[in-house]
Design a protein around this motif. Sequence first.
Motif, short mmCIF file in Angstrom:
data_model
loop_
_atom_site.label_atom_id
_atom_site.label_comp_id
_atom_site.label_asym_id
_atom_site.label_seq_id
_atom_site.Cartn_x
_atom_site.Cartn_y
_atom_site.Cartn_z
N ILE A 161 0.83 -1.20 0.00
CA ILE A 161 0.00 0.00 0.00
C ILE A 161 0.87 1.25 0.00
O ILE A 161 0.60 2.22 -0.73
N THR A 162 1.91 1.25 0.82
CA THR A 162 2.82 2.41 0.87
C THR A 162 3.48 2.65 -0.47
O THR A 162 3.59 3.79 -0.93
N TYR A 163 3.91 1.56 -1.10
CA TYR A 163 4.56 1.69 -2.41
C TYR A 163 3.61 2.29 -3.44
O TYR A 163 3.98 3.19 -4.20
N ARG A 164 2.37 1.83 -3.43
CA ARG A 164 1.39 2.35 -4.38
C ARG A 164 1.05 3.81 -4.09
O ARG A 164 0.90 4.63 -5.00
N PHE A 165 0.93 4.13 -2.80
CA PHE A 165 0.55 5.49 -2.44
C PHE A 165 1.64 6.51 -2.81
O PHE A 165 1.34 7.68 -3.03
N ILE A 166 2.89 6.08 -2.83
CA ILE A 166 3.97 6.99 -3.24
C ILE A 166 3.70 7.53 -4.64
O ILE A 166 3.77 8.74 -4.90
N PHE A 167 3.35 6.63 -5.56
CA PHE A 167 3.13 7.05 -6.95
C PHE A 167 1.82 7.80 -7.10
O PHE A 167 1.72 8.73 -7.91
N VAL A 168 0.81 7.42 -6.31
CA VAL A 168 -0.45 8.16 -6.35
C VAL A 168 -0.25 9.60 -5.90
O VAL A 168 -0.72 10.55 -6.54
N LEU A 169 0.48 9.78 -4.81
CA LEU A 169 0.71 11.13 -4.29
C LEU A 169 1.61 11.94 -5.22
O LEU A 169 1.41 13.16 -5.38
N LEU A 170 2.58 11.29 -5.84
CA LEU A 170 3.43 12.00 -6.79
C LEU A 170 2.62 12.48 -7.99
O LEU A 170 2.83 13.60 -8.49
N GLU A 171 1.70 11.65 -8.45
CA GLU A 171 0.85 12.05 -9.57
C GLU A 171 -0.05 13.22 -9.18
O GLU A 171 -0.21 14.18 -9.94
N LYS A 172 -0.64 13.15 -7.98
CA LYS A 172 -1.48 14.25 -7.51
C LYS A 172 -0.66 15.53 -7.35
O LYS A 172 -1.14 16.62 -7.69
N LYS A 212 -9.17 6.89 2.71
CA LYS A 212 -10.55 6.59 3.10
C LYS A 212 -11.25 5.74 2.06
O LYS A 212 -11.97 4.79 2.38
N GLU A 213 -11.02 6.06 0.76
CA GLU A 213 -11.62 5.27 -0.31
C GLU A 213 -11.09 3.84 -0.32
O GLU A 213 -11.84 2.89 -0.56
N LEU A 214 -9.80 3.70 -0.03
CA LEU A 214 -9.23 2.36 0.04
C LEU A 214 -9.83 1.57 1.19
O LEU A 214 -10.14 0.38 1.05
N GLN A 215 -10.01 2.22 2.34
CA GLN A 215 -10.60 1.54 3.49
C GLN A 215 -12.04 1.13 3.20
O GLN A 215 -12.48 0.03 3.59
N ILE A 216 -12.79 1.99 2.50
CA ILE A 216 -14.17 1.65 2.13
C ILE A 216 -14.19 0.44 1.20
O ILE A 216 -15.03 -0.46 1.33
N ALA A 217 -13.24 0.41 0.25
CA ALA A 217 -13.17 -0.73 -0.68
C ALA A 217 -12.87 -2.02 0.06
O ALA A 217 -13.44 -3.09 -0.25
N ILE A 218 -11.98 -1.95 1.06
CA ILE A 218 -11.65 -3.15 1.84
C ILE A 218 -12.83 -3.61 2.68
O ILE A 218 -13.17 -4.80 2.74
N ASP A 219 -13.50 -2.65 3.32
CA ASP A 219 -14.65 -2.98 4.17
C ASP A 219 -15.81 -3.55 3.35
O ASP A 219 -16.56 -4.41 3.83
N SER A 220 -15.96 -3.07 2.12
CA SER A 220 -17.07 -3.56 1.29
C SER A 220 -16.90 -5.01 0.89
O SER A 220 -17.86 -5.68 0.50
N ARG A 221 -15.66 -5.52 1.00
CA ARG A 221 -15.42 -6.92 0.69
C ARG A 221 -15.28 -7.77 1.95
O ARG A 221 -14.76 -8.88 1.91
N GLY A 222 -15.71 -7.20 3.07
CA GLY A 222 -15.68 -7.96 4.31
C GLY A 222 -14.50 -7.64 5.19
O GLY A 222 -14.46 -8.00 6.36
N GLY A 223 -13.47 -7.01 4.61
CA GLY A 223 -12.31 -6.58 5.38
C GLY A 223 -11.33 -7.67 5.73
O GLY A 223 -10.33 -7.42 6.41
N ASP A 224 -11.60 -8.90 5.31
CA ASP A 224 -10.71 -10.01 5.68
C ASP A 224 -9.98 -10.60 4.47
O ASP A 224 -9.30 -11.62 4.60
#
Length: 260
Positions: A161-172, A212-224
């Motif tokens: 997740i950290t690795y992915r967020f680095i590139f997301v934040l750089l793009e933003k 927050k969007e990532l957490q919602i996506a995880i919770d929508s699939r049960g979170g496990d």
Amino acid sequence: MMKIDDYAYISGLKDVHPVEKVSFALIFLFFTILSKNISVACFTFTVMSILVLFKAKIPFIAYMKLLFVPFIFLMTSLVAILFSIAPIYQEGLEVLWMVKIGSWQIYISSNSIQQSYELAATIVASVSCLYFLVLSTPLNQLMWILKKVKLPTVFVELIGITYRFIFVLLEKMNEIYIAQSSRLGYQNYRSWFSSVAQLIVSLFIKSMHAAKELQIAIDSRGGDEHLYDVDLSLGYNRGHFVIIIISFVTLFMIYVMTKS
């Protein structure tokens, strides 16, 4: 920076099994760090650079730009090692260059030069090993390796997740910077500081929304469910393991022959 992830997925070595790439890179990396031998470091840098440029097929300019970033930090570290400070009355110093300031002297010794050479060679060679691994190994393969060495699942997924967020934040950040520049946000010092402050705040807000969007996506699939369940279909190549063994023997021979 954002191109690193792209290069890993289009690399000429992307279809090589990650165990082979990791083993090859770590042998060179550990041997370079533990030996602190300039000849070993030069050999490591040469081998890794050749593989990155001609096997992984990474553009030369892009590779040089990536090497330039740690080189800046290396130069600042070498200054602290190269120059020493001692009282003027202190004797027994092997001084090659000296300048006196009051009751103190700033000097360069043969020992500090030797240490600077060894440190610079070791760092550059180590960085080339890491670049070889990052530029030739996609994230899913790295996640597979981390799981095979039995790291905790939470730890592995946090890395991903950290690795992915680095590139997301750089793009933003790049999008915000372009928007600010188009409105002359960096035309003078006053507007520059104001724009940088706004960029940091906006980036923080966007990162919170993305999390927050990532957490919602995880919770929508049960979170496990695990985020990085990877199943590789790549096979091992015996020839690559032979090359790894030959590389280890070559590194050891170089170290022994140049140790004196």
